[in-house]
Design a protein around this motif. Structure first.
Motif, mmCIF file in Angstrom:
data_model
loop_
_atom_site.group_PDB
_atom_site.id
_atom_site.type_symbol
_atom_site.label_atom_id
_atom_site.label_comp_id
_atom_site.label_asym_id
_atom_site.label_seq_id
_atom_site.Cartn_x
_atom_site.Cartn_y
_atom_site.Cartn_z
ATOM 1 N N ALA A 172 0.948 0.947 11.034
ATOM 2 C CA ALA A 172 1.754 -0.114 10.418
ATOM 3 C C ALA A 172 2.352 -1.027 11.487
ATOM 4 O O ALA A 172 2.386 -2.264 11.332
ATOM 5 N N LYS A 208 2.980 4.249 0.713
ATOM 6 C CA LYS A 208 4.036 3.533 1.433
ATOM 7 C C LYS A 208 3.914 2.016 1.338
ATOM 8 O O LYS A 208 4.919 1.309 1.207
ATOM 9 N N ASP A 209 2.673 1.505 1.438
ATOM 10 C CA ASP A 209 2.480 0.060 1.582
ATOM 11 C C ASP A 209 1.045 -0.288 1.185
ATOM 12 O O ASP A 209 0.101 -0.008 1.932
ATOM 13 N N LEU A 212 -0.893 -2.387 3.722
ATOM 14 C CA LEU A 212 -1.331 -1.600 4.874
ATOM 15 C C LEU A 212 -2.573 -0.797 4.520
ATOM 16 O O LEU A 212 -3.541 -0.752 5.292
#
Length: 491
Positions: A172, A208-209, A212
């Motif tokens: 990230a 999380k993302d 990403l």
């Protein structure tokens, strides 16, 4: 006596020892590789390959090793500037000082330094030997979101404790800085290890993302690989041996057999160490090499173990002094194993088989047959039974392979009769079967074949296999009392 470190390299060289020339002088390589899990195997294998690549072609491929928790390797190697000795064990032992490791970090104590190293534009590769458990996978091979470490890392609020989370955090940071992902390479003996690592990283990122995860889907390279070399544990005898031979004190030398193999999927970026010149095989068929290893190495290894234990033989090297056993294994390889699969185009099967038998004869490696015989209920369905199934399908012989299975059955009975521990996750079930055996081949074999966790539903009912296994069991049965193999009955 001087301790091994950079200051003594010139004197070691003057004494005729093999040393890392790229570590002498001011222009040492930059760190281009981070490795997680700096155990003995890594230091005798991947680190040695990278060392050899830099000896041959140079390059900025110094290694930063990362221990997730234990300080042992850091405490041993950091005072030595990362240097250590590899002792190659064969009929004669050779020694080489390896210099590819430049630092050892402890993740738990040096987390910010670790993230800085992983996020650096100079870091092109992250390799790992963290055992299957370290990938936090479920039974389907996907990331286990219920794994305690993964749950803790997803909750946030503290530094990551799983290798997967550590790497995703660094990836990230690289994305935010406009730096390409590092190439992440599993070096654990885990089938499809690169695919499973890639999936785990992306699946964690998805939690999380999403952006990403999408970036990783498009850019992350995780080659599959296969590794092989026997690396016994370091002991005080080795430390003393190295101190005598090199006249230096090495906190943690490594010993391994002369045979070493690293097979890597041919999808790496162009910017890579000269691993090919160091002996690494690049291929589009890593699975083919894994299959060859299971069949040409692991199958004869296990077969020799069970038959050898029945004959009261202690080690692999001892077994290789018994010509009837060697002839049996060679015939098994030639007549029943080699015809069962198609080898990768890069593999010379005859040379590979010869190398394996040479490894078995290595007098410097004390490999106990009883230890190789451990966990047979888990190994046989991977190492021997698929070959039997393939040969039945193709109409090829299975007599010698069935003899190896019969030897395992009698090994179980031998452990039970002699009241010895059976190291196997199915030990209770296996001893329950052994208790019911009465020496009648048909009934004893039927009891073992009832164990579907080992034989499955189809093979256990296959008439060709049942007939071959029963005949082999009957032929081997006298070994329980005589403690010798009746070779003349085995064909």
């Amino acid at each position: 006596m001087n301790q091994l470190n950079l200051s003594v390299l010139n004197s070691l060289k003057e004494s005729g020892n093999q040393i890392p020339a790229y570590r002498i002088g001011a222009n040492k390589p930059k760190i281009g590789i981070v490795h997680i899990g700096p155990g003995a195997f890594f230091r005798g294998h991947q680190s040695w390959y990278t060392h050899t690549a830099m000896q041959k072609a140079g390059g900025d491929w110094g290694i930063s090793c990362v221990s997730m928790r234990s300080p042992g390797v850091a405490e041993a190697l950091n005072p030595q500037d990362g240097l250590y000795t590899v002792a190659v064990l064969d009929a004669e032992t050779s020694y080489e000082v390896v210099g590819s490791i430049q630092e050892v970090l402890i993740a738990k104590q040096q987390y910010s330094e670790l993230q800085a190293r992983l996020s650096s534009v100079d870091t092109k590769y992250v390799t790992m030997t963290i055992t299957e458990k370290g990938y936090c996978l479920n039974s389907e091979g996907d990331l286990d979101l219920n794994n305690p470490d993964i749950k803790q890392d997803l909750a946030g609020g503290q530094q990551a404790c799983s290798a997967i989370a550590v790497l995703v955090e660094a990836l990230a940071t690289r994305k935010a800085a406009g730096i390409a992902p590092f190439c992440a390479m599993s070096c654990d003996n885990l089938t499809d290890n690169g695919k499973k690592l890639r999936n785990a990283l992306i699946q964690y990122a998805q939690q999380k993302d999403a952006a990403l995860a999408s970036w990783l889907e498009s850019n992350l390279i995780c080659p599959c690989s296969m590794v092989d070399s026997i690396t016994p544990a370091t002991d005080d005898a080795l430390r003393e041996q190295v101190s005598v031979e090199l006249s230096i004190r090495d906190n943690w030398p490594i010993k391994r057999e002369s045979f070493v193999q690293w097979v890597v999927e041919d999808c790496l970026p162009a910017d890579k160490p000269a691993w090919k010149e160091a002996g690494v095989t690049f291929t589009t068929d890593v699975a083919g090499f894994e299959n060859a290893k299971l069949r040409l190495l692991n199958c004869p290894h296990s077969s020799m173990a069970y038959m050898g234990v029945l004959a009261e033989i202690e080690t692999v090297n001892d077994a290789m002094q018994q010509q009837p056993l060697v002839s049996f294994v060679q015939s098994m390889i030639e007549q029943e194993i080699v015809p069962s699969f198609t080898a990768p185009k890069e593999l010379d099967v005859s040379a590979y088989s010869a190398d394996i038998l040479k490894r078995f004869r290595n007098p410097a490696i004390r490999h106990l047959l009883n230890q190789i015989a451990w966990d047979g209920s888990q190994k046989l369905p991977m190492r021997i039974l698929p070959i039997i199934q393939q040969n039945i399908k193709d109409g090829n012989p299975i007599q010698k392979l069935s003899t190896a299975i019969a030897a395992w059955c009698l090994f179980i009975r031998k452990r039970f009769i002699e009241k010895q521990e059976l190291v196997d996750p199915l030990s209770e079930s296996l001893f329950a079967i052994a208790k019911q055996c009465n020496g009648n081949a048909e009934s004893d074999v039927a009891l073992f074949l009832s164990l579907e966790d080992v034989f499955g539903k189809n093979l256990s009912k296959d008439p060709a296999f049942t007939k071959a296994l029963t005949a082999s069991y009957k032929n081997l049965l006298p070994a329980l009392n005589s403690k010798s193999i009746p070779w003349d009955t085995l064909g």
